[in-house]
Design an enzyme around this catalytic site. Structure first.
Site, PDB file in Angstrom:
ATOM      1  N   ARG A  46       0.657  -1.728   0.163  1.00  0.00           N
ATOM      2  CA  ARG A  46       0.014  -0.140   0.004  1.00  0.00           C
ATOM      3  C   ARG A  46       0.670   1.074   0.293  1.00  0.00           C
ATOM      4  NH1 ARG A  46      -3.021  -3.837   3.959  1.00  0.00           N
ATOM      5  NH2 ARG A  46      -2.094  -1.931   5.346  1.00  0.00           N
ATOM      6  N   LYS A 136     -12.522  15.113   4.596  1.00  0.00           N
ATOM      7  CA  LYS A 136     -13.711  14.072   3.625  1.00  0.00           C
ATOM      8  C   LYS A 136     -14.081  13.474   4.484  1.00  0.00           C
ATOM      9  CE  LYS A 136     -14.001  11.046   1.390  1.00  0.00           C
ATOM     10  NZ  LYS A 136     -13.547   9.616   0.295  1.00  0.00           N
ATOM     11  N   GLU A 177     -19.156  15.910   0.952  1.00  0.00           N
ATOM     12  CA  GLU A 177     -19.004  14.432   0.049  1.00  0.00           C
ATOM     13  C   GLU A 177     -21.063  13.301   0.248  1.00  0.00           C
ATOM     14  OE1 GLU A 177     -16.253  11.166  -0.491  1.00  0.00           O
ATOM     15  OE2 GLU A 177     -17.055  10.762  -2.181  1.00  0.00           O
ATOM     16  N   LYS A 219     -18.493  17.833  -2.498  1.00  0.00           N
ATOM     17  CA  LYS A 219     -18.446  16.568  -3.700  1.00  0.00           C
ATOM     18  C   LYS A 219     -19.073  15.468  -3.568  1.00  0.00           C
ATOM     19  CE  LYS A 219     -14.742  12.515  -3.839  1.00  0.00           C
ATOM     20  NZ  LYS A 219     -13.567  12.207  -3.568  1.00  0.00           N
TER      21      LYS A 219
HETATM   22  C1  5MM Z   1     -10.951   6.246  -3.361  1.00  0.00           C
HETATM   23  O1  5MM Z   1     -12.329   5.977  -2.732  1.00  0.00           O
HETATM   24  C2  5MM Z   1     -12.781   6.483  -1.390  1.00  0.00           C
HETATM   25  C3  5MM Z   1     -12.321   6.070  -0.117  1.00  0.00           C
HETATM   26  O2  5MM Z   1     -13.738   4.804  -0.625  1.00  0.00           O
HETATM   27  P1  5MM Z   1     -13.967   4.103   0.324  1.00  0.00           P
HETATM   28  O3  5MM Z   1     -14.077   4.589   1.802  1.00  0.00           O
HETATM   29  O4  5MM Z   1     -15.420   3.028   0.443  1.00  0.00           O
HETATM   30  O5  5MM Z   1     -12.872   3.129   1.047  1.00  0.00           O
HETATM   31  C4  5MM Z   1     -14.206   7.629  -1.683  1.00  0.00           C
HETATM   32  O6  5MM Z   1     -14.916   7.626  -1.209  1.00  0.00           O
HETATM   33  C5  5MM Z   1     -14.078   8.589  -3.119  1.00  0.00           C
HETATM   34  O7  5MM Z   1     -13.267   9.571  -2.107  1.00  0.00           O
HETATM   35  C6  5MM Z   1     -15.265   9.161  -3.806  1.00  0.00           C
HETATM   36  O8  5MM Z   1     -15.872   7.555  -3.605  1.00  0.00           O
HETATM   37  C7  5MM Z   1     -14.755   8.758  -5.049  1.00  0.00           C
HETATM   38  O9  5MM Z   1     -13.769   8.099  -5.742  1.00  0.00           O
HETATM   39  P2  5MM Z   1     -14.746   7.335  -7.404  1.00  0.00           P
HETATM   40  O10 5MM Z   1     -13.712   6.818  -7.249  1.00  0.00           O
HETATM   41  O11 5MM Z   1     -15.664   7.207  -6.432  1.00  0.00           O
HETATM   42  O12 5MM Z   1     -13.880   9.288  -8.259  1.00  0.00           O
END
Ligand code: 5MM
Length: 340
Positions: A46, A136, A177, A219
């Site tokens: 990671r 976020k 978001e 967002k």
């Molecule tokens: C990168 O993914 C973010 C974290 O997701 P998890 O908490 O489910 O692991 C996610 O919040 C992301 O910031 C947003 O959904 C935007 O990512 P996408 O892939 O939709 O552009």
């Protein structure tokens, strides 16, 4: 709360031609991404993957902020520099995901409520000390038969507003978001309706919690047909419906809107962003905060191998550049095949 500082951080994230890389995948999400390329999700893999993205030379031309995960904000780049400092040195603002994930909402079958408010005040202080200047929190709203309910939308909006108020108290810009999921069989009109209700509810709670609108960013999802809908709206229809929805719900005091990609292909997410930015006289700056749509190309190129790092970084910078152009309404699909 230092309002000048908050407004200036928000404006710095929204500077022309730049956007955000969302690299804050939680353990289950990064495991899923790594599985798709046959790589084990352990701490070093990671770190190596985030190192590749965060230190990609030239990406600072297109990226103003990166959202980190709790583990990553404590890790170091290959040269021993802690990631937040490695970013700041190149003029990229470090951000941090602070929500505890979307969990089943009791009494509301099929719906989720995001957890993580307990102890958040202390965690924000620590994140600020570690270098985070924005944060976020993601609330998830699903569309299906009989959902979303008012109860789910209101509970998520209340949590987002309480999170935002706590961030601003700590001089951290909150990215709010509320994600209306794009999978599902619903059409564009249904997405418009649910996104409108969600944003109205979210802003009503943000105002009730005295959130300083000039010092936050939104967002959201785009207004789009569900992935399983048989009649897909055109890209132009998506752009127009999205802007129409936001004009009716998002106060002009909010300095910026940064979209999530939500499972759209990388090309589609860029094309939509471009068409949205071609619409004249928008009251807010509009950019990207993509996770999958920025990472798909570098992840597939990397495949966990050190010798692929330079090519993966190039693929990432190219994607970031195309989105930077789309943020100015200057993207054309023929640019997809041009070298970074
Ligand atoms: C990168 O993914 C973010 C974290 O997701 P998890 O908490 O489910 O692991 C996610 O919040 C992301 O910031 C947003 O959904 C935007 O990512 P996408 O892939 O939709 O552009």
């Amino acid at each position: 709360m230092n309002k000048n500082e908050l407004a200036s951080i928000a404006q710095s994230i929204m500077q022309k031609g730049k956007g955000i890389l969302a690299a804050d995948e939680s353990f289950p999400s990064i495991e899923k991404r790594f599985k798709s390329i046959g790589v084990e999700s352990n701490e070093e893999n990671r770190r190596a993957y985030r190192d590749l993205l965060l230190t990609a030379e030239g990406s600072e031309e297109f990226i103003s902020g990166v959202i980190l995960f709790d583990e990553t904000i404590r890790q170091k780049a290959g040269d021993g520099t802690p990631f937040p400092q490695a970013l700041s040195k190149r003029g990229i603002l470090p951000g941090i995901k602070v929500d505890g994930g979307a969990k089943d909402m009791p009494g509301f079958p099929g719906e989720k409520i995001t957890e993580g408010l307990d102890g958040l005040r202390d965690r924000l202080k620590e994140y600020h000390d570690l270098g985070a200047r924005f944060a976020k929190w993601r609330g998830v709203i699903d569309i299906a038969e009989g959902i979303p309910t008012t109860g789910c939308i209101e509970a998520n909006a209340e949590a987002l507003a309480r999170y935002a108020a706590l961030c601003q108290e700590a001089d951290i810009v909150p990215i709010v978001e509320p994600e209306v999921l794009m999978d599902g069989g619903h059409d564009l009109a249904r997405c418009y309706e649910v996104t409108t209700t969600t944003l109205r509810t979210v802003f009503s709670r943000l105002v009730a919690h005295r959130v300083f609108l000039e010092g936050m960013l939104l967002k959201p999802n785009m207004v789009i047909s569900g992935a399983k809908c048989p009649t897909q709206a055109t890209a132009q229809e998506v752009a127009e419906a999205t802007v129409c929805c936001f004009r009716r719900t998002v106060p002009a005091a909010v300095p910026g809107i940064v979209f999530l990609s939500g499972g759209q292909s990388s090309e589609r997410a860029t094309e939509h962003l471009n068409l949205i930015n071609m619409i004249a006289d928008l009251p807010w700056e509009i950019s990207f905060s993509y996770g999958r749509a920025l990472q798909e190309a570098p992840l597939m190129t990397w495949k966990g191998l050190a010798e692929n790092v330079p090519a993966a970084q190039k693929a990432y910078s190219h994607r970031a550049k195309l989105n930077s152009l789309a943020r100015k309404g200057q993207y054309e699909s023929k640019m997809e095949s041009m070298a970074a």
